[in-house]
Design a protein around this motif. Sequence first.
Motif, PDB file in Angstrom:
ATOM      1  N   ARG B 350       0.809  -1.226   0.000  1.00  0.00           N
ATOM      2  CA  ARG B 350       0.000   0.000   0.000  1.00  0.00           C
ATOM      3  C   ARG B 350       0.841   1.275   0.000  1.00  0.00           C
ATOM      4  NH1 ARG B 350      -5.448   0.614   1.016  1.00  0.00           N
ATOM      5  NH2 ARG B 350      -5.302   2.471   2.302  1.00  0.00           N
ATOM      6  N   ALA B 351       1.833   1.327   0.899  1.00  0.00           N
ATOM      7  CA  ALA B 351       2.639   2.546   1.018  1.00  0.00           C
ATOM      8  C   ALA B 351       3.421   2.796  -0.277  1.00  0.00           C
ATOM      9  CB  ALA B 351       3.579   2.447   2.204  1.00  0.00           C
ATOM     10  N   LYS B 352       3.979   1.712  -0.821  1.00  0.00           N
ATOM     11  CA  LYS B 352       4.757   1.827  -2.049  1.00  0.00           C
ATOM     12  C   LYS B 352       3.854   2.264  -3.208  1.00  0.00           C
ATOM     13  CE  LYS B 352       8.240  -1.024  -4.281  1.00  0.00           C
ATOM     14  NZ  LYS B 352       8.676  -2.421  -4.444  1.00  0.00           N
ATOM     15  N   GLY B 353       2.703   1.624  -3.287  1.00  0.00           N
ATOM     16  CA  GLY B 353       1.732   1.970  -4.324  1.00  0.00           C
ATOM     17  C   GLY B 353       1.248   3.402  -4.180  1.00  0.00           C
ATOM     18  N   ALA B 354       1.026   3.828  -2.926  1.00  0.00           N
ATOM     19  CA  ALA B 354       0.523   5.184  -2.668  1.00  0.00           C
ATOM     20  C   ALA B 354       1.513   6.222  -3.165  1.00  0.00           C
ATOM     21  CB  ALA B 354       0.263   5.383  -1.177  1.00  0.00           C
ATOM     22  N   LYS B 355       2.777   5.993  -2.865  1.00  0.00           N
ATOM     23  CA  LYS B 355       3.819   6.944  -3.275  1.00  0.00           C
ATOM     24  C   LYS B 355       3.882   7.035  -4.812  1.00  0.00           C
ATOM     25  CE  LYS B 355       7.200   9.726  -3.120  1.00  0.00           C
ATOM     26  NZ  LYS B 355       6.680  11.083  -3.195  1.00  0.00           N
ATOM     27  N   ALA B 356       3.874   5.846  -5.455  1.00  0.00           N
ATOM     28  CA  ALA B 356       3.956   5.833  -6.915  1.00  0.00           C
ATOM     29  C   ALA B 356       2.721   6.494  -7.540  1.00  0.00           C
ATOM     30  CB  ALA B 356       4.114   4.398  -7.418  1.00  0.00           C
ATOM     31  N   LEU B 357       1.550   6.195  -6.989  1.00  0.00           N
ATOM     32  CA  LEU B 357       0.307   6.813  -7.494  1.00  0.00           C
ATOM     33  C   LEU B 357       0.348   8.325  -7.339  1.00  0.00           C
ATOM     34  CD1 LEU B 357      -2.848   4.857  -6.298  1.00  0.00           C
ATOM     35  CD2 LEU B 357      -2.373   5.682  -8.611  1.00  0.00           C
ATOM     36  N   ALA B 358       0.816   8.762  -6.163  1.00  0.00           N
ATOM     37  CA  ALA B 358       0.915  10.198  -5.896  1.00  0.00           C
ATOM     38  C   ALA B 358       1.819  10.851  -6.925  1.00  0.00           C
ATOM     39  CB  ALA B 358       1.435  10.450  -4.486  1.00  0.00           C
ATOM     40  N   ASN B 359       2.942  10.194  -7.244  1.00  0.00           N
ATOM     41  CA  ASN B 359       3.873  10.743  -8.229  1.00  0.00           C
ATOM     42  C   ASN B 359       3.196  10.932  -9.588  1.00  0.00           C
ATOM     43  OD1 ASN B 359       5.918  10.879  -6.415  1.00  0.00           O
ATOM     44  ND2 ASN B 359       6.927   8.986  -7.082  1.00  0.00           N
ATOM     45  N   TRP B 360       2.423   9.920 -10.002  1.00  0.00           N
ATOM     46  CA  TRP B 360       1.737  10.036 -11.293  1.00  0.00           C
ATOM     47  C   TRP B 360       0.692  11.142 -11.250  1.00  0.00           C
ATOM     48  CZ3 TRP B 360       3.093   8.260 -15.840  1.00  0.00           C
ATOM     49  CH2 TRP B 360       3.934   7.139 -15.923  1.00  0.00           C
ATOM     50  N   LEU B 361      -0.121  11.149 -10.189  1.00  0.00           N
ATOM     51  CA  LEU B 361      -1.240  12.097 -10.135  1.00  0.00           C
ATOM     52  C   LEU B 361      -0.777  13.547 -10.000  1.00  0.00           C
ATOM     53  CD1 LEU B 361      -3.829  10.092  -8.022  1.00  0.00           C
ATOM     54  CD2 LEU B 361      -4.038  10.749 -10.430  1.00  0.00           C
ATOM     55  N   THR B 362       0.309  13.774  -9.241  1.00  0.00           N
ATOM     56  CA  THR B 362       0.781  15.153  -9.097  1.00  0.00           C
ATOM     57  C   THR B 362       1.725  15.517 -10.237  1.00  0.00           C
ATOM     58  OG1 THR B 362       2.639  14.467  -7.723  1.00  0.00           O
ATOM     59  CG2 THR B 362       0.636  15.084  -6.580  1.00  0.00           C
ATOM     60  N   GLY B 363       2.286  14.504 -10.917  1.00  0.00           N
ATOM     61  CA  GLY B 363       3.237  14.764 -12.000  1.00  0.00           C
ATOM     62  C   GLY B 363       2.575  14.748 -13.365  1.00  0.00           C
ATOM     63  N   GLU B 364       2.775  13.644 -14.066  1.00  0.00           N
ATOM     64  CA  GLU B 364       2.346  13.551 -15.462  1.00  0.00           C
ATOM     65  C   GLU B 364       0.827  13.739 -15.647  1.00  0.00           C
ATOM     66  OE1 GLU B 364       4.785  13.585 -17.347  1.00  0.00           O
ATOM     67  OE2 GLU B 364       3.856  13.236 -19.311  1.00  0.00           O
ATOM     68  N   VAL B 365       0.038  13.085 -14.795  1.00  0.00           N
ATOM     69  CA  VAL B 365      -1.418  13.210 -14.931  1.00  0.00           C
ATOM     70  C   VAL B 365      -1.853  14.648 -14.616  1.00  0.00           C
ATOM     71  CG1 VAL B 365      -3.657  12.421 -14.078  1.00  0.00           C
ATOM     72  CG2 VAL B 365      -1.805  10.777 -14.405  1.00  0.00           C
ATOM     73  N   GLY B 366      -1.245  15.216 -13.578  1.00  0.00           N
ATOM     74  CA  GLY B 366      -1.552  16.602 -13.208  1.00  0.00           C
ATOM     75  C   GLY B 366      -1.259  17.551 -14.364  1.00  0.00           C
ATOM     76  N   ARG B 367      -0.156  17.288 -15.035  1.00  0.00           N
ATOM     77  CA  ARG B 367       0.227  18.146 -16.166  1.00  0.00           C
ATOM     78  C   ARG B 367      -0.836  18.063 -17.280  1.00  0.00           C
ATOM     79  NH1 ARG B 367       2.637  17.735 -20.841  1.00  0.00           N
ATOM     80  NH2 ARG B 367       2.857  15.481 -20.703  1.00  0.00           N
ATOM     81  N   LEU B 368      -1.253  16.820 -17.597  1.00  0.00           N
ATOM     82  CA  LEU B 368      -2.270  16.647 -18.643  1.00  0.00           C
ATOM     83  C   LEU B 368      -3.573  17.351 -18.262  1.00  0.00           C
ATOM     84  CD1 LEU B 368      -1.667  12.869 -19.475  1.00  0.00           C
ATOM     85  CD2 LEU B 368      -1.303  14.789 -21.028  1.00  0.00           C
ATOM     86  N   LEU B 369      -3.962  17.232 -16.989  1.00  0.00           N
ATOM     87  CA  LEU B 369      -5.206  17.860 -16.526  1.00  0.00           C
ATOM     88  C   LEU B 369      -5.098  19.383 -16.614  1.00  0.00           C
ATOM     89  CD1 LEU B 369      -5.964  15.646 -13.390  1.00  0.00           C
ATOM     90  CD2 LEU B 369      -7.205  15.610 -15.552  1.00  0.00           C
ATOM     91  N   ASN B 370      -3.964  19.922 -16.157  1.00  0.00           N
ATOM     92  CA  ASN B 370      -3.766  21.376 -16.200  1.00  0.00           C
ATOM     93  C   ASN B 370      -3.803  21.901 -17.617  1.00  0.00           C
ATOM     94  OD1 ASN B 370      -3.605  21.917 -13.528  1.00  0.00           O
ATOM     95  ND2 ASN B 370      -1.382  21.670 -13.417  1.00  0.00           N
ATOM     96  N   GLU B 371      -3.097  21.201 -18.503  1.00  0.00           N
ATOM     97  CA  GLU B 371      -2.998  21.676 -19.878  1.00  0.00           C
ATOM     98  C   GLU B 371      -4.346  21.680 -20.568  1.00  0.00           C
ATOM     99  OE1 GLU B 371      -0.045  19.365 -21.860  1.00  0.00           O
ATOM    100  OE2 GLU B 371       1.608  20.416 -20.875  1.00  0.00           O
ATOM    101  N   SER B 372      -5.173  20.676 -20.244  1.00  0.00           N
ATOM    102  CA  SER B 372      -6.455  20.563 -20.945  1.00  0.00           C
ATOM    103  C   SER B 372      -7.567  21.284 -20.200  1.00  0.00           C
ATOM    104  CB  SER B 372      -6.823  19.103 -21.094  1.00  0.00           C
ATOM    105  OG  SER B 372      -6.943  18.518 -19.803  1.00  0.00           O
ATOM    106  N   GLY B 373      -7.303  21.620 -18.917  1.00  0.00           N
ATOM    107  CA  GLY B 373      -8.351  22.270 -18.120  1.00  0.00           C
ATOM    108  C   GLY B 373      -9.510  21.335 -17.796  1.00  0.00           C
ATOM    109  N   VAL B 374      -9.277  20.014 -17.887  1.00  0.00           N
ATOM    110  CA  VAL B 374     -10.330  19.023 -17.633  1.00  0.00           C
ATOM    111  C   VAL B 374     -10.201  18.522 -16.197  1.00  0.00           C
ATOM    112  CG1 VAL B 374     -11.086  16.688 -18.286  1.00  0.00           C
ATOM    113  CG2 VAL B 374     -10.435  18.330 -20.051  1.00  0.00           C
ATOM    114  N   GLU B 375     -11.340  18.239 -15.542  1.00  0.00           N
ATOM    115  CA  GLU B 375     -11.303  17.612 -14.220  1.00  0.00           C
ATOM    116  C   GLU B 375     -11.107  16.114 -14.432  1.00  0.00           C
ATOM    117  OE1 GLU B 375     -11.720  19.237 -11.256  1.00  0.00           O
ATOM    118  OE2 GLU B 375     -11.884  21.153 -12.317  1.00  0.00           O
TER     119      GLU B 375
END
Lengths: 107, 495
Positions: B350-375
Amino acid sequence: MAEISEALTRRVAELARLRLSQAEVTQFTGQLQQILSYVDQIQAVDVTDVEPLIYPNASREAADSSREPAFRADRVVEPRNAADGSPKVLEAAPEIHEGAFQVPQIV
Amino acid sequence: MNFEAVIGLEVHAQLATDSKIFCGCPARPPAGRSVAEIPPNANTCPICTGHPGTLPVLNEKVVDYAILAGIATRCSIRGKSVFARKNYFYPDLPKGYQISQYDEPICEKGWLEIQALPTSPDKRIGINRIHMEEDAGKNVHAHGYSLVNLNRAGVPLIEIVSEPELSSAAEAGAYLRSLHAVVTYLGISDGNMQEGNFRCDANVSVRPAGQKEFGTRVEIKNVNSFRFVEKAIDYEIQRQIGVIEGGGKIVQETRTFDSNKNVTISMRSKEEAEDYRYFPDPDLIPVRVTEARVNRLRSELPELPDAVKRRFMTELGLSAEDAAALTSTRDLALFFEEALQALSETGIDRAKGAKALANWLTGEVGRLLNESGVEIRNSRLTVVHLADLVRVTLEGAVSSTGAKQALSEAWSTGESIPAVVARLGLKQVSDLGELEPAVEKVIAAFPGQAAEFRAGKEKLLGFFVGQVMKATGGKANPALLQELVAKKLKQMGDS
């Protein structure tokens, strides 16, 4: 008693977006002054122990402070349309432009 | 001279009710549609257009939502609050007054905890009051005439007024984000700033450091993003200091923010509060709220962002920064938790998965969401995509570059991660039997570099790894490859 000056009349007129001539400013300043003297008469009455009456049914309301007012449930009532499908409220508008009420230029 | 800024914020949050505050007209567009798609004046009736003889009746949900906001911000809830008429003359307001609350608002004296930076200590910002009111209509100004659209007139708002206890643009931004998270977690407002249902006015003044009296304040109106609020406040603080240092005086006024030029511009000199001629609205009797109602609402209160953030840090070991980013909206936090659940079911720690998920959501996924303005909920990405993405990278089946490519495909088409990986051949080679010949071939091709490596120039390892990557089309598992190359270099030197 508060003095109504011509400057105050002009300020109130400005806030109400009214354009007054000098003759009107003089006239209304006198009239407003008269109204204030009338209010002064009312203010002379001693109301120390009288609850202010704001609401017509205030006495009933005050009698039962645990009672909540009648609320409206959060349900949509579809607005009415005119025969041609446009919003009913627009029927009363003197001028309409693209579905909006048209009024003299504001800014 | 040193100056300090004193900032207070007034936030208008549109309540997510179906109908307006005092009549049954729709308060917002149907799901998936925007305000701009509703024909002008289609959502109006004689009550919200101020026809004579009509009477307002208060929407119960507005009361409940205002109380929820009060409970969540530790306000005291008044057993009796009063609606007042705020009189002003402008065509966005058909009655000539706005129904608001004045000296007896429904909630008073609460506070909100903020953190200006992930590393700053918590600071308590007082909330002076929360009151209920109706929104005004919208005017469009054309050449020679103006147009009035009353769809928004009567839409329910709460106004949340902070104490003047914020002392920088960063603190103001943190307060707004925190408040925004609270109302969206409560589900009482959509909080969409672009659509105008979370708006902020900022009162800004400066004074010499240490002085007790406040300086003259300037109000900045209706700024529509967190970032712009911060920029507008920063500019305004510097402008006021400049005026005072130049020997000038601050004029009490209302200014607006120009987001293209990053400056504030004077709008009009502020009318005195008395000019609104507030008085109790005789059409609406006082709002009595029973203890039972407040207690029921208190028991229905969902877990608030602060609590979720603390839980993410203590239970999952996430950093304060990650936890704050993941809890910025309720949707994102829920998405994260659901993806983590899906991931845990595949046996990932869980802890390992949480950290990796957080990295994706605040990193690459966050970037895609910001750029497109989509929730995130409106994007093609599902929790399964995220769980798969983390699983294949943690298992080493796909490199991080490959995973990014897979994400970008899933983002635009919605295709599943395993399908994208198979279709684009993104699976990295982790089979030693397959890698060994390629490694041997590369080492044999560069005997000089191989000798230098063995003589101690260890940074040449990267060179060999790069060459093998090139030879295998970038599909080799980098960790595994590095180990293998080092081993082979030594082995081949020994023979």
